[in-house]
Write a protein that holds these residues in place. Structure first.
Motif, PDB file in Angstrom:
ATOM      1  N   GLY A   8      37.053   0.414  53.583  1.00 41.97           N
ATOM      2  CA  GLY A   8      36.645  -0.496  54.684  1.00 41.97           C
ATOM      3  C   GLY A   8      36.757   0.025  56.136  1.00 41.97           C
ATOM      4  N   LEU A  17      28.335   1.912  54.136  1.00 47.93           N
ATOM      5  CA  LEU A  17      29.632   2.124  53.964  1.00 47.93           C
ATOM      6  C   LEU A  17      29.824   1.843  52.318  1.00 47.93           C
ATOM      7  CD1 LEU A  17      32.152   2.158  55.850  1.00 47.93           C
ATOM      8  CD2 LEU A  17      32.485  -0.032  55.630  1.00 47.93           C
ATOM      9  N   THR A  89      30.247  -8.710  58.097  1.00 55.07           N
ATOM     10  CA  THR A  89      31.637  -8.498  58.557  1.00 55.07           C
ATOM     11  C   THR A  89      32.719  -9.638  57.678  1.00 55.07           C
ATOM     12  OG1 THR A  89      31.251  -7.750  60.867  1.00 55.07           O
ATOM     13  CG2 THR A  89      33.333  -9.021  60.496  1.00 55.07           C
ATOM     14  N   VAL A 110      36.044  -4.996  56.668  1.00 51.14           N
ATOM     15  CA  VAL A 110      34.703  -4.455  56.824  1.00 51.14           C
ATOM     16  C   VAL A 110      34.282  -5.186  58.069  1.00 51.14           C
ATOM     17  CG1 VAL A 110      32.231  -3.804  56.581  1.00 51.14           C
ATOM     18  CG2 VAL A 110      34.013  -3.724  54.575  1.00 51.14           C
TER      19      VAL A 110
END
Length: 114
Positions: A8, A17, A89, A110
């Motif tokens: 993260g 990611l 998020t 994240v």
């Protein structure tokens, strides 16, 4: 038993990611694995699941941009996230489950900036 989630961080919208979750402490043969997330003020939601045999299933929020994979020999499960958006998020959790046993990782944050 320990599930260690990692990967993260703070990223910009549109980037990718990769999250990983490593399990240790017992024999995990037969376990199914999953990724969930919980955004502030919202309920925890399913992103993706992958069975011991490698069959993947995605929740509504994980379909399309996220890909789950596993390495059973290494007891790891990963979540590749592409085209990240600010609404992604959240704290992301891994979960390993089989009949009678249910383990959760500690979560990895994240944050996607616009």
């Amino acid at each position: 038993v320990q599930l260690q989630a990692s990967g993260g961080g703070l990223v910009q919208a549109g980037t990718s990611l990769r999250l990983s979750c490593a399990a240790s402490g017992r024999n995990f043969m037969g376990f199914h694995m999953g990724w969930y997330r919980q955004a502030p003020g919202k309920e925890r939601e399913l992103l993706a699941q992958i069975s011991w045999g490698g069959n993947a299933h995605y929740g509504d929020s994980g379909e399309g941009r996220f890909t789950v994979s596993r390495d059973s020999a290494e007891n790891t499960v990963t979540l590749q996230m592409n085209s990240l958006k600010p609404e992604d998020t959240a704290v992301y959790y891994c979960r390993w489950v089989v009949a009678g046993y249910d383990y959760w990782g500690q979560g990895t944050l994240v944050t996607v900036s616009s």
